[in-house]
Design an enzyme around this catalytic site. Structure first.
Site, mmCIF file in Angstrom:
data_model
loop_
_atom_site.group_PDB
_atom_site.id
_atom_site.type_symbol
_atom_site.label_atom_id
_atom_site.label_comp_id
_atom_site.label_asym_id
_atom_site.label_seq_id
_atom_site.Cartn_x
_atom_site.Cartn_y
_atom_site.Cartn_z
ATOM 1 N N HIS A 77 38.412 35.779 33.223
ATOM 2 C CA HIS A 77 37.599 36.971 34.064
ATOM 3 C C HIS A 77 38.056 38.289 33.427
ATOM 4 O O HIS A 77 38.882 38.544 32.962
ATOM 5 C CB HIS A 77 38.210 37.103 35.563
ATOM 6 C CG HIS A 77 39.460 37.290 35.918
ATOM 7 N ND1 HIS A 77 40.094 38.712 35.920
ATOM 8 C CD2 HIS A 77 40.737 36.712 36.048
ATOM 9 C CE1 HIS A 77 41.594 38.768 35.975
ATOM 10 N NE2 HIS A 77 41.953 37.528 36.114
ATOM 11 N N ASP A 79 37.404 41.484 34.757
ATOM 12 C CA ASP A 79 38.089 42.625 35.688
ATOM 13 C C ASP A 79 39.391 42.772 35.727
ATOM 14 O O ASP A 79 40.117 41.655 35.555
ATOM 15 C CB ASP A 79 37.458 42.453 36.942
ATOM 16 C CG ASP A 79 37.955 41.464 37.780
ATOM 17 O OD1 ASP A 79 37.931 40.275 37.328
ATOM 18 O OD2 ASP A 79 38.242 41.493 38.964
ATOM 19 N N ASP A 107 45.893 40.402 32.011
ATOM 20 C CA ASP A 107 45.212 39.777 33.184
ATOM 21 C C ASP A 107 43.887 40.259 33.400
ATOM 22 O O ASP A 107 43.832 41.218 34.065
ATOM 23 C CB ASP A 107 46.051 39.719 34.229
ATOM 24 C CG ASP A 107 45.506 39.216 35.649
ATOM 25 O OD1 ASP A 107 44.442 38.378 35.283
ATOM 26 O OD2 ASP A 107 45.996 39.336 36.650
ATOM 27 N N GLU A 140 37.083 38.882 39.875
ATOM 28 C CA GLU A 140 38.167 37.588 40.192
ATOM 29 C C GLU A 140 39.144 38.360 41.144
ATOM 30 O O GLU A 140 39.670 37.806 42.043
ATOM 31 C CB GLU A 140 38.852 36.941 38.775
ATOM 32 C CG GLU A 140 39.560 35.930 39.419
ATOM 33 C CD GLU A 140 41.255 36.128 39.581
ATOM 34 O OE1 GLU A 140 41.717 35.106 39.941
ATOM 35 O OE2 GLU A 140 41.720 37.204 39.559
ATOM 36 N N GLU A 141 39.598 39.594 40.786
ATOM 37 C CA GLU A 141 40.648 40.274 41.394
ATOM 38 C C GLU A 141 40.219 40.546 42.822
ATOM 39 O O GLU A 141 41.100 40.897 43.572
ATOM 40 C CB GLU A 141 41.356 41.377 40.520
ATOM 41 C CG GLU A 141 41.697 40.950 39.205
ATOM 42 C CD GLU A 141 42.905 40.170 39.030
ATOM 43 O OE1 GLU A 141 43.601 39.741 40.314
ATOM 44 O OE2 GLU A 141 43.643 40.017 38.218
ATOM 45 N N ASP A 164 44.027 32.002 32.836
ATOM 46 C CA ASP A 164 44.300 32.876 33.540
ATOM 47 C C ASP A 164 45.590 32.968 34.354
ATOM 48 O O ASP A 164 45.567 32.785 35.676
ATOM 49 C CB ASP A 164 43.121 33.314 34.597
ATOM 50 C CG ASP A 164 43.460 34.538 35.489
ATOM 51 O OD1 ASP A 164 44.243 35.260 35.188
ATOM 52 O OD2 ASP A 164 42.795 34.325 36.741
ATOM 53 N N HIS A 353 49.911 42.683 37.702
ATOM 54 C CA HIS A 353 49.376 43.341 38.755
ATOM 55 C C HIS A 353 50.731 44.382 38.948
ATOM 56 O O HIS A 353 50.933 44.904 40.053
ATOM 57 C CB HIS A 353 49.461 42.535 40.035
ATOM 58 C CG HIS A 353 48.249 41.624 40.007
ATOM 59 N ND1 HIS A 353 47.638 41.083 41.074
ATOM 60 C CD2 HIS A 353 47.553 41.131 38.820
ATOM 61 C CE1 HIS A 353 46.578 40.358 40.602
ATOM 62 N NE2 HIS A 353 46.420 40.385 39.368
HETATM 63 ZN ZN LIG Z 1 43.756 37.015 36.450
#
Ligand SMILES: [Zn+2]
Length: 386
Positions: A77, A79, A107, A140-141, A164, A353
């Site tokens: 992904h 984003d 990520d 995705e997030e 991922d 994150h």
């Molecule tokens: Zn991810």
């Protein structure tokens, strides 16, 4: 072989392009150019318009040179989560991190960089490879909503990999299903000092309900959380509404249903305890519930060709790759839900994150080497069968 310097530089370049969810346009354009340069036909789908973003999913189709081979899907992904603007990547030896102000965006830029490097190595070294469908998703997030918009009928591949995962040396084949919940707790408004007995405090009702709920890790395959509480207007008003947002996840569909029902029931039982009569009228606290399936579980069997392929590639490279279950959901959940057989391979990203996110480039190189080996083996296996 993959080119370590090239993938490192490309990853850093991607990290420096801001791409929060719904704002992936710039990175999508860069990747479109990259894929076209590598020989793919590229299209951008209409997912951006559907989710309120500035660009759709980027889909690149490589013809390959081994037509008898099973086509593979490779996906990551585009984003990143917040805080993720103006990222300043800092390289110390093989460790890539940030200045502590933002996430790194490894990520999932690491997954994107791996896919591009593998395709470049194949082209440069004229390696045998089957048809490859590359999918770089948006959002995705934001709840896997880019993948949810994908029309998988356009892919030649029915199996493949999402890159991922923050677990190096793991191939995730199992992931939980998840329900998203929103509860509106309705009380009754009143002046908190003059006539509190004419009010029903929605915050108190919500608190009693939450206090009864089993939350956190429920068992080895089930989790639950209340993550957002919104409500109340002022300290001198008995609040008439609280909004609670939460989720439950489980690898077992039955347990997911039970846990979801239990959370709802705890609130309803709390509401049932709060009522009053006012001028002959009965007032009762009540709960308005909205539950939706966020995504289905992923459960790729050990016998699936993609799992076999990954394990054979790992053996060839003398690497130890374990299959496992994750508690997180990713685009692979959605792709499996749509009928493909897709597992999730680690890329080297860590502490994702958070502003402490980091990545060991040695892990990235190994993961890229693995994917290259998988593509090569896939071509060889199938030509042997001919
Ligand atoms: Zn991810």
């Amino acid at each position: 072989m993959i080119d370590q310097e090239r993938i490192k530089q490309f990853l850093i370049e991607l990290i420096k392009i801001d791409s929060l969810s719904r704002q992936e346009f710039n990175v999508a354009m860069r990747l479109k150019r990259e894929l076209e340069e590598l020989g793919a036909s590229v299209l951008i789908d209409d997912a951006g318009a559907k989710v309120g973003g500035n660009v759709g999913n980027v889909i690149g189709k490589f013809p390959g040179n081994a037509p008898q081979c099973q086509p593979l899907l490779l996906s990551a992904h585009m984003d990143t989560v917040v805080p993720g603007e103006g990222i300043v990547p800092i390289l110390e030896g093989d460790i890539l991190r940030t200045n502590g102000q933002t996430v790194l965006g490894g990520d999932d830029k690491s997954g994107v960089a791996i896919i591009c490097e593998v395709l470049r190595a194949i082209k440069e070294q004229k390696l045998p490879c089957g048809a490859i469908d590359v999918v770089f998703t948006i959002c995705e997030e934001a709840g896997l909503i880019g993948a949810k918009c994908l029309d998988v009928a356009q892919f030649r591949a029915r199996t493949g990999l999402v890159l991922d995962s923050d677990s190096v040396g793991f191939l995730f084949t199992k992931a939980p299903a998840a329900n998203r919940m929103e509860f509106r707790v309705h009380g009754l408004e009143a002046h908190a000092g003059v006539c509190p007995e004419k009010g029903i405090n929605a915050i108190k009702v919500a608190a009693e309900g939450i206090a009864q709920m089993p939350l956190g890790r429920i068992d080895h395959e089930t989790t639950a959380n209340i993550g957002v509480v919104e409500g109340g207007m002022a300290v001198n008003i008995v609040p008439n509404q609280v909004i609670l947002k939460g989720e439950a996840r489980s690898h077992s569909p039955e347990k997911l249903a039970q846990q979801t029902e239990r959370m709802q029931r705890c609130l309803e039982e709390a509401a049932a305890r709060h009522a009053l009569e006012l001028n002959g009228k009965h007032h009762q606290a009540r709960i308005e519930t909205k539950i939706e399936r966020d995504y289905d579980r992923m459960d790729v069997p050990a016998s699936a060709s993609i799992v076999q392929l990954v394990q054979a590639a790992a053996r060839n490279l003398n690497l130890d790759v374990k299959t496992g279950a994750t508690g997180g959901g990713c685009d692979a959940n959605i792709l499996n839900q749509k009928g493909l057989v897709v597992a999730n391979l680690g890329t080297g990203m860590r502490e994702i994150h958070t502003v402490n996110e980091w990545l060991d480039l040695k892990d990235l190189y190994l993961s890229a080497q693995m994917v290259l080996e998988i593509v090569k083996l896939n071509a060889e296996n199938n030509s042997r069968q001919e």
